[in-house]
Design a protein around this motif. Structure first.
Motif, PDB file in Angstrom:
ATOM      1  N   CYS A  47       4.198   9.869  -2.028  1.00 57.19           N
ATOM      2  CA  CYS A  47       3.845   8.839  -1.053  1.00 57.19           C
ATOM      3  C   CYS A  47       4.288   9.340   0.314  1.00 57.19           C
ATOM      4  CB  CYS A  47       4.545   7.533  -1.383  1.00 57.19           C
ATOM      5  SG  CYS A  47       4.214   6.286  -0.118  1.00 57.19           S
ATOM      6  N   ASP A  53       0.841  -1.198   0.000  1.00 59.80           N
ATOM      7  CA  ASP A  53       0.000   0.000   0.000  1.00 59.80           C
ATOM      8  C   ASP A  53       0.881   1.255   0.000  1.00 59.80           C
ATOM      9  OD1 ASP A  53      -1.759  -2.053   0.644  1.00 59.80           O
ATOM     10  OD2 ASP A  53      -2.799  -0.919   2.211  1.00 59.80           O
ATOM     11  N   HIS A  54       0.358   2.331  -0.577  1.00 64.72           N
ATOM     12  CA  HIS A  54       1.048   3.620  -0.490  1.00 64.72           C
ATOM     13  C   HIS A  54       0.054   4.711  -0.098  1.00 64.72           C
ATOM     14  CE1 HIS A  54       4.754   2.093  -2.314  1.00 64.72           C
ATOM     15  NE2 HIS A  54       3.996   1.452  -3.183  1.00 64.72           N
ATOM     16  N   PRO A  55       0.369   5.511   0.924  1.00 68.69           N
ATOM     17  CA  PRO A  55      -0.475   6.663   1.267  1.00 68.69           C
ATOM     18  C   PRO A  55      -0.133   7.847   0.362  1.00 68.69           C
ATOM     19  CG  PRO A  55       1.245   6.361   2.936  1.00 68.69           C
ATOM     20  CD  PRO A  55       1.466   5.301   1.896  1.00 68.69           C
ATOM     21  N   HIS A  80       9.716   6.179   0.960  1.00 68.61           N
ATOM     22  CA  HIS A  80       9.338   6.073  -0.455  1.00 68.61           C
ATOM     23  C   HIS A  80       9.391   7.428  -1.147  1.00 68.61           C
ATOM     24  CE1 HIS A  80       6.788   2.219   0.506  1.00 68.61           C
ATOM     25  NE2 HIS A  80       8.081   2.055   0.725  1.00 68.61           N
ATOM     26  N   MET A 107       9.296   8.406  -5.023  1.00 64.31           N
ATOM     27  CA  MET A 107       7.847   8.427  -5.219  1.00 64.31           C
ATOM     28  C   MET A 107       7.275   9.808  -4.870  1.00 64.31           C
ATOM     29  SD  MET A 107       5.121   5.472  -4.146  1.00 64.31           S
ATOM     30  CE  MET A 107       5.657   4.167  -5.226  1.00 64.31           C
ATOM     31  N   ILE A 142       4.770   7.463   2.937  1.00 72.04           N
ATOM     32  CA  ILE A 142       5.774   6.617   3.578  1.00 72.04           C
ATOM     33  C   ILE A 142       7.066   7.337   3.215  1.00 72.04           C
ATOM     34  CG2 ILE A 142       6.980   4.392   3.483  1.00 72.04           C
ATOM     35  CD1 ILE A 142       4.231   3.081   3.161  1.00 72.04           C
TER      36      ILE A 142
END
Ligand code: C2O
Ligand code: CU
Ligand code: CU
Length: 498
Positions: free
Chosen positions: A480, A426-428, A485, A490, A482
């Motif tokens: 993202c 998953d990516h926020p 990331h 990202m 995280i």
């Protein structure tokens, strides 16, 4: 952990065993020398490439007494609509583990930094000074501020050690926001640089008590210092072995049965997903990133991803004098992160007073207009690259920050963004400068409207957002949240012209 480290651990424990009962030491994972699932597995896996183990297990520390909320910033401007504050980023020492010192980075000496409290329409002036050994900036996560005040390197040079900067902006939206650096954020936020911003509006629901609860986790070695990253922490994001609420492990919230509380949660962790539950109790979600919802939503649990906020009413019902733990349940966000057990976050302590009869909850909170028709649709494909022995690289549409092509749009336009997660985790996804509304998740229409700036995009799924460029022109970021990331590619940028 090899036998030498284990011995070291035992020796270190000799000096502090008077502080902690043996059962606790075992729970901490120090006395039994557990390896890959242990709380103390700190790094040293650099050569493992793709096979990088799991994040550490959370220690079950005893509940800690003390005031639940930290300090608020002191306004030194006499004008009631102008809030002028001083903020300094500097190292300090705290005690996260009993009897151990941790050198952290702070705003004004505390983790979290002092809370900024204000009202919609107030002007905020922050005289910021950098007393860190490296460059930094401050980003006002979720606030719609002018682009040159947003703290990203797209619009502002890094503030060098000893340097200062005057941030100034007006508050446009009521809600729960937060501030943190936007330079090496994976390192700087982990070290403690974050604080909350509460902006109040008209006609908000009332509660007997209100708390702002910043959730975080830190990955510490047994001597209290920060553990070094390993391949796993770079890949899935750095998860800690100590959970913090307002900078303290497992604080105590005193509640009275039947009395309504308002809790504003902020997830400031680098990578941890908090799946919050109060066993046997309902949570009433009244708001999120961009302020209140249209109507409260009753839930049993709440997934709060890094960067995200949740505004919750709870009316705990329990026997006077009893206790209850707020827990974070297992959540699989990829790479076996869901194998880790539930962990205690905060302890509720019911006061001895008799229970009150709960007050009725407001049926509606405000109205949120639907966004206008989109002028175009864009796709954002999230990908990851793992190569044995190398740091992972994360991309959006094939590009890794800072080698990116800026997208372009005009102020006032609305766009549909399809964020397609093609990775194994998953990516926020977080947007600066503007709020969006979630339209659908894998084609399933979102059942309610909300203003958001951070949304989870589960592995192998697509989330469709409606983004309205209602704010300020300039260069903006999306990434993202995280932080490992975002800092490893990202992250993207877009230019909004007036
Ligand atoms: Cu809270 Cu660009 O982030
Ligand atoms: Cu942000
Ligand atoms: Cu990510």
């Amino acid at each position: 952990m090899d036998s030498k480290q284990r011995e070291g651990g035992r020796r270190a424990l000799g000096g502090m065993s008077w502080l902690l009962p043996l059962g606790l030491l075992v729970a901490l994972g120090w006395a039994c020398g557990s390896a890959h699932d242990g709380g103390m597995d700190h790094g040293g896996h650099g050569g493992h490439g793709g096979h990088a183990g799991m994040p550490p297990r959370v220690m079950d520390l005893p509940p800690s007494e003390g005031a639940l909320d930290g300090a608020a910033l002191v306004d030194r401007d006499p004008d009631p609509r102008v809030i002028e504050v001083d903020l300094e980023a500097r190292p300090a020492e705290v005690e996260y583990l009993p009897g151990r010192k941790t050198t952290v980075w702070t705003y004004n000496g505390s983790v979290p930094g002092p809370r900024l409290e204000a009202r919609v329409g107030d002007r905020v002036v922050v005289n910021f000074r950098n007393a860190l050994p490296e460059a930094t900036t401050i980003h006002w996560h979720g606030l719609r501020v002018p682009a040159e005040m947003d703290g990203t390197l797209a619009m502002q040079g890094p503030i060098p050690p000893g340097g200062s900067f005057r941030y100034s902006f007006e508050l446009r939206d009521a809600g729960t926001f937060w501030y943190h650096p936007h330079v090496r954020s994976d390192v700087q936020v982990e070290k403690g640089l974050y604080g909350t911003i509460i902006v109040r509006g008209e006609g908000e629901p009332t509660a007997a008590a209100e708390h702002t609860l910043v959730l975080d986790d830190v990955w510490l070695k047994e001597d209290g210092s920060f553990a070094a990253d390993d391949m796993n922490s770079l890949m899935v994001g750095r998860q800690g072995n100590v959970l913090l609420v307002n900078g303290r492990p497992r604080p105590i919230a005193t509640v009275r049965a039947g009395e309504r509380q308002r809790w504003r949660f902020v997830n400031a962790a680098n990578a941890r997903y908090f799946r919050l539950a109060l066993p046997g109790q309902k949570l009433l979600l009244i708001g999120g990133d961009g302020g209140l919802l249209e109507a409260p939503r009753e839930v049993d649990e709440l997934l709060l991803v890094p960067g995200e906020r949740a505004d919750v009413l709870i009316t705990p019902m329990g026997a006077p004098g009893s206790t209850l733990d707020l827990v974070s349940l297992p959540y699989e966000r990829g790479h076996m992160t869901g194998m880790l057990p539930a962990a205690n976050v905060m302890r509720l302590h019911y006061s001895p007073e008799p229970a009150l009869t709960p007050e009725p909850v407001p049926a509606s909170l405000r109205s949120i207009p639907a966004n206008p028709e989109p002028v175009r649709t864009r796709s954002f494909k999230l990908t990851e690259e793992m190569e044995s022995g190398k740091e992972p690289v994360f991309r959006i549409n094939g590009e890794a920050f800072p080698d990116i092509t800026h997208l372009e749009a005009k102020l006032g336009e609305t766009e549909l963004w399809d964020v397609e997660n093609d990775t194994e985790m998953d990516h926020p996804f977080h947007l600066h400068g503007f709020f969006f509304q979630v339209v659908s998740r894998d084609g399933v229409a979102e059942p309610f409207r909300a203003w958001k700036d951070t949304v989870n995009v589960p592995a192998k799924s697509t989330v469709r957002l409606s983004v309205r460029f209602d704010g300020f022109p300039g260069m903006w970021m999306y990434h993202c949240h995280i932080l490992e990331h975002g800092e490893r590619g990202m992250m993207g940028g877009f230019m909004i012209s007036p």
